[in-house]
Enzyme design. Structure first.
Site, short mmCIF file in Angstrom:
data_model
loop_
_atom_site.label_atom_id
_atom_site.label_comp_id
_atom_site.label_asym_id
_atom_site.label_seq_id
_atom_site.Cartn_x
_atom_site.Cartn_y
_atom_site.Cartn_z
N LYS A 141 -23.10 40.79 84.85
CA LYS A 141 -24.16 41.07 85.81
C LYS A 141 -24.88 42.38 85.54
O LYS A 141 -26.10 42.44 85.55
CB LYS A 141 -23.58 41.07 87.23
CG LYS A 141 -24.59 41.46 88.31
CD LYS A 141 -25.72 40.46 88.41
CE LYS A 141 -26.85 40.96 89.27
NZ LYS A 141 -27.68 41.98 88.61
N SER A 192 -26.53 36.85 86.24
CA SER A 192 -26.59 37.74 85.08
C SER A 192 -27.98 37.65 84.46
O SER A 192 -28.68 36.64 84.57
CB SER A 192 -25.53 37.36 84.06
OG SER A 192 -25.71 36.03 83.61
N CYS A 233 -21.67 30.23 75.67
CA CYS A 233 -21.45 31.63 76.09
C CYS A 233 -20.09 32.15 75.68
O CYS A 233 -19.82 33.35 75.80
CB CYS A 233 -21.61 31.76 77.60
SG CYS A 233 -22.99 30.82 78.27
N HIS A 276 -25.77 40.09 79.46
CA HIS A 276 -25.13 38.88 78.94
C HIS A 276 -25.92 38.28 77.78
O HIS A 276 -26.51 37.21 77.91
CB HIS A 276 -24.99 37.87 80.07
CG HIS A 276 -24.28 36.61 79.71
ND1 HIS A 276 -23.31 36.52 78.73
CD2 HIS A 276 -24.42 35.33 80.22
CE1 HIS A 276 -22.88 35.28 78.64
NE2 HIS A 276 -23.53 34.54 79.53
#
Length: 383
Positions: free
Chosen positions: A328, A207, A85, A332
């Site tokens: 959120k 998320s 990520c 994402h």
């Protein structure tokens, strides 16, 4: 080393983009950033693209070639950067280093992920954890962060309502962002009554699965005014590593890679947390937003929950957090997140953030992590 400036940024709409392909998303983001920078594509010296797992999500590897080809930018070199990520944050860092070193003059750093083209993205996302000791034992990321949340609640008295407030504030900001996946407000009661994912985390603590892309254009600071009247300067770019597995840490309520990357960034910029006027943190789960504001030094360890509850992180608070809506509410798409964070801070520093504008912001920060903190990238940007 040369000083580096950002002269152009862009972000696509984030969401479940069924009608947009992987290659079209990244091309859209790249072309919009090029236009924002007032340059032509053939002026680029290199491209760095953050992407976690196109091979698993869309069954396409060698995306560096795909992107250069589809965007009509061959033979400009393009490299794919992967750090789970944190792929976008590291793509930005690679671009900064390339320009700072003098190796390249004009660089695009971008990020992209197309996550909704698989029936269940969970196995792909789980590859960012320790396969032998976590994923193959059935532990998912919600479960890992749930353990971190439970320990934080035990150690510091963080409440279930304070976790919910992290999501509530994100959605309050995201409701003002037309590019957000979920541009609408939610309440604490809605978070607490949403379905349990991994106790104590509920659906609205997490998320979403997202598609999207973002891009920034970098050049030497001394040349920035040739392209724009509002260049944004990179004051620091820092990265740190942590253990990939949660069980190898001495304290699962602290993400050491965030602490170390932030420390390096503050030293590089000659700043302290008090100098930061707004920050985009990596709130993949509500607990991580709380950990981030602690580990970045904005509050003492254990005080993240009360700080959010007291309004410190709102747009008019002492340290506005996630004016974009964060992971959120904005969404994402894994490889794009770190670049989208940078784009948001650039818009804030330019004064172009519309209804979510932070008044008087002069310095902003981005915080992007991979997995549960195996990688962390922190950037400080200023007017």
């Amino acid at each position: 080393m040369r000083d580096v400036a950002i002269i152009g940024v862009s972000q696509t709409k984030f969401g479940e983009l069924w009608d947009v392909s992987f290659r079209d998303m990244i091309t859209e983001a790249g072309m919009k950033a090029i236009g924002d920078a007032n340059i032509e594509g053939d002026e680029l010296d290199a491209m760095y693209v953050g992407n976690m797992s196109a091979g698993l999500f869309v069954e396409q590897e060698h995306i560096a070639s795909l992107i250069a080809d589809h965007a009509g930018l061959t033979p400009i070199p393009c490299a794919r950067i992967e750090a789970a990520c944190a792929s976008g944050g590291l793509a930005l860092r690679n671009g900064v280093m390339a320009v700072a070193s003098g190796y390249h003059d004009i660089v695009i750093s971008a990020g992209v992920e197309k996550m909704t083209d698989v029936v269940d993205p969970t196995p792909a996302i789980a590859t960012a954890s320790d396969q032998e000791w976590e994923a193959q034992q059935g532990v998912t990321f919600p479960a890992l962060y749930a353990m971190m949340a439970r320990r934080h609640m035990y150690e510091y008295g963080t409440t279930r309502e304070q976790l919910a407030m992290m999501s509530v504030v994100n959605h309050k900001h995201g409701a003002k962002n037309p590019l957000a996946q979920y541009p609408r407000e939610i309440t604490v009661d809605q978070v607490l009554s949403s379905g349990i994912v991994a106790d104590p985390l509920r659906l609205l603590d997490c998320s979403p699965v997202s598609d999207g892309a973002a891009a920034v254009i970098l050049c030497p600071a001394e040349d920035a005014k040739k392209y724009t009247d509002t260049p944004i300067y990179v004051k620091a770019s820092a990265q740190a590593s942590g253990t990939i597995a949660l069980h190898d840490r001495h304290d699962i309520t602290t993400i050491d890679s965030t602490v170390q990357a932030a420390k390096k960034a503050y030293e590089m910029a000659g700043m302290t947390p008090k100098d930061i006027g707004g920050v985009e943190v990596h709130d993949c789960f509500s607990i991580n937003g709380i950990l981030a504001i602690e580990d970045l030094g904005f509050v003492k360890k254990g005080q993240g929950g009360p700080a959010i509850e007291d309004g410190m992180t709102e747009l008019d608070g002492r340290i506005p957090v996630n004016p974009s809506g964060g992971l959120k509410a904005r969404g994402h798409p894994l490889g794009a997140t770190g670049i989208a964070q940078a784009a948001e801070i650039v818009w804030q520093l330019r004064g172009d953030a519309g209804k979510r504008q932070i008044e008087g912001i002069e310095v902003g920060m981005t915080h992007n992590i991979g997995g549960t903190g195996g990688t962390a990238a922190v950037h400080i940007l200023s007017r």
